[in-house]
Enzyme design. Structure first.
Site, short mmCIF file in Angstrom:
data_model
loop_
_atom_site.label_atom_id
_atom_site.label_comp_id
_atom_site.label_asym_id
_atom_site.label_seq_id
_atom_site.Cartn_x
_atom_site.Cartn_y
_atom_site.Cartn_z
N HIS A 121 0.98 -1.29 -0.23
CA HIS A 121 0.38 -0.05 0.40
C HIS A 121 1.03 0.93 0.09
CE1 HIS A 121 -2.76 2.98 2.16
NE2 HIS A 121 -3.83 2.61 1.54
N ASP A 203 3.04 -4.57 7.75
CA ASP A 203 1.47 -3.76 7.72
C ASP A 203 0.36 -4.95 7.69
OD1 ASP A 203 -0.77 -2.48 6.93
OD2 ASP A 203 -0.04 -1.62 5.55
N GLN A 206 -4.34 -5.25 6.92
CA GLN A 206 -5.57 -6.00 6.66
C GLN A 206 -5.71 -7.49 7.07
OE1 GLN A 206 -8.03 -4.96 4.70
NE2 GLN A 206 -7.06 -3.27 3.62
N LYS A 229 -10.43 -1.02 10.55
CA LYS A 229 -10.86 -1.85 9.76
C LYS A 229 -10.93 -3.26 10.22
CE LYS A 229 -7.28 0.23 6.17
NZ LYS A 229 -7.57 0.48 5.22
C1 LIG Z 1 -2.25 -2.36 2.96
C2 LIG Z 1 -2.87 -1.51 3.85
N1 LIG Z 1 -1.56 -1.24 4.56
C3 LIG Z 1 -3.00 0.25 4.71
C4 LIG Z 1 -3.62 1.16 4.93
C5 LIG Z 1 -3.89 2.60 5.29
O1 LIG Z 1 -4.13 2.80 6.45
P1 LIG Z 1 -5.46 3.57 7.16
O2 LIG Z 1 -5.81 4.72 5.84
O3 LIG Z 1 -6.44 2.98 7.70
O4 LIG Z 1 -3.80 4.45 7.51
C6 LIG Z 1 -4.47 0.39 4.43
C7 LIG Z 1 -6.03 0.97 4.08
O5 LIG Z 1 -6.46 0.72 3.20
C8 LIG Z 1 -4.02 -0.52 3.49
O6 LIG Z 1 -4.99 -1.73 3.15
#
Ligand SMILES: Cc1ncc(COP(=O)(O)O)c(C=O)c1O
Length: 425
Positions: A121, A203, A206, A229
């Site tokens: 991401h 991370d 998900q 999430k």
């Molecule tokens: C794999 C992954 N990392 C990081 C994030 C970022 O999350 P946030 O917007 O809650 O900081 C997301 C958001 O969809 C994600 O799917």
């Protein structure tokens, strides 16, 4: 499978009508809906217990402190972490920034290497690009195989190529664009074999909603997650940091202010010895901590193993049914039609979501037709432009699941996707 008809009743928003149809919410990888228990916990806090924490001697302050500390204990327990290993942040993005500022700034020098993956991401890319610029370090990408999994051979090659220069490996537990589960245990083994001092950040944005995690056992150094999430409120998330890194000051506070200090003098500050206090700069978001603790409790009551099994069976069903639709091309682990995935519950290949291309139709148009049928999905690059570019995809459509989704929701998606053809082609 979980009893979704009962679970749905716990989520007030799911009784809404959307464009004349019952809402089918399949955008859970972006954010999940909240059960009544979470909403009530937050409301109850604001109605009866508001006071600042740690600083007052009065009863309300005591109550608020107790709720905050209790919430923190529950959330850390949910992740199999020690309480002092949990630092509250707003979301995964802030947690990753925390590692860059609290660890990267103090431990990287020019020429060092940070490894990330092509499927990351943007939150786990841009932060490191910026740190690499500040430190004159190198950001190197590990590839993705043709079948949508992390290329472990490429990882091994890069670990060998850059040797002791590799200071950090930062990668997703589950890809938000492919649903791919990264085999973290295998990654830890490869990284530690190459250099036991290399730090690993996972991370968990998900994975936290779907996979039971025992932080103290997986051998990683950092885990980032977002409360929103995993049925919790927006604006609260966590960074888990292995205790040793905190005790040795390898990981340091990156925000400063009241709360975290033992003494402040005009010339300098002495920070709190107690790790549990050292990273709390300013007034914490007590209500959101209380809400997230209620979300963890909700998931624990269902049982994380049952949650995972439910998710895997939905993902399998979706893959099987979507593969039958003409013009739909599935992306992610194992692209072959009708093959059941994730049969091994201990080592699932894909969780959380199913993404696809629709031949001849832009993903936004697909999502719009689905919306007209009351079905909420996500379309676009899902903040994974490097992945989309590497696969020559302009945009994909993603259906993502939570504990309240059922096979009937997938059936509704399939039916609506058949309409895309009628409406647009
Ligand atoms: C794999 C992954 N990392 C990081 C994030 C970022 O999350 P946030 O917007 O809650 O900081 C997301 C958001 O969809 C994600 O799917």
């Amino acid at each position: 499978m979980l009893d979704t008809s009962k679970i749905k009743l716990d989520f007030p928003i799911l009784s809404r009508q959307m464009n004349g149809k019952g809402l089918v919410y399949l955008d859970n990888s972006a954010t999940s809906q909240k059960p009544q228990t979470v909403i009530t916990a937050i409301t109850e806090y604001y109605m009866n217990h508001v006071a600042n924490v740690h600083r007052g001697v009065h009863t309300l302050s005591d109550e608020s402190t107790h709720l905050f500390e209790n919430g923190k204990t529950k959330i850390a327990h949910f992740f199999g972490a020690k309480k002092q290993e949990l630092i509250f942040v707003r979301n995964t993005t802030e947690a990753i920034n925390g590692v860059a500022y609290g660890w990267g700034e103090h431990n990287l020098v020019a020429g060092d290497v940070i490894l990330v993956t092509v499927m990351d991401h943007h939150s786990n890319i841009v932060v490191w690009q910026e740190l690499a610029k500040r430190k004159s370090a190198q950001l190197i990408f590990v590839g993705v195989t043709d079948s949508g999994t992390l290329d472990l051979i490429d990882l091994e090659k890069k670990l060998e190529q850059f040797g002791e220069k590799v200071k950090l490996v930062a990668l997703p537990h589950v890809s938000n664009a492919l649903g791919t589960v990264v085999p973290v245990t295998k990654v830890v083994e490869l990284v530690k074999r190459a250099n036991s001092q290399t730090r690993i950040l996972v991370d968990g944005a998900q994975s936290a909603p779907h996979i039971p995690i025992t932080f103290t056992k997986i051998g990683i150094d950092f885990l980032a997650f977002s409360g929103h999430k995993m049925l919790g409120p927006m604006g609260i998330g966590g960074l888990l940091v292995r205790e040793e890194l905190l005790k040795t000051n390898e990981m340091q506070p990156w925000f400063f202010g009241g709360g975290m200090i033992a003494e402040v003098h005009e010339s300098h500050t002495v920070f709190h010895d107690d790790i549990n206090e050292r990273f709390v700069a300013g007034t914490p978001d007590v209500a959101s901590v209380v809400g997230l603790a209620a979300a963890c409790e909700y998931l624990e009551n269902l049982g994380m193993q049952a949650v995972l099994e439910h998710d895997i069976s939905l993902v399998n069903y979706a893959v099987q049914e979507l593969a039958k639709i003409e013009n739909v091309i599935l992306v992610g682990p194992n692209f072959e039609s009708n093959s059941l995935l994730n049969s091994d519950i201990k080592n699932p290949e894909r969780v959380g979501s199913v993404s696809f291309l629709y031949k001849g139709v832009h993903a936004h148009d697909v999502a719009q037709v689905l919306d007209s049928q009351g079905i909420a999905v996500r379309s676009g690059h899902h903040c994974t432009m490097p992945l989309h570019t590497s696969q020559h995809w302009i945009a994909t459509t993603r259906a993502s699941f939570q504990v309240y989704n059922s096979k009937e929701d997938v059936d509704a998606l399939v039916l609506a996707l058949k309409k895309v053809r009628e409406v647009l082609l």
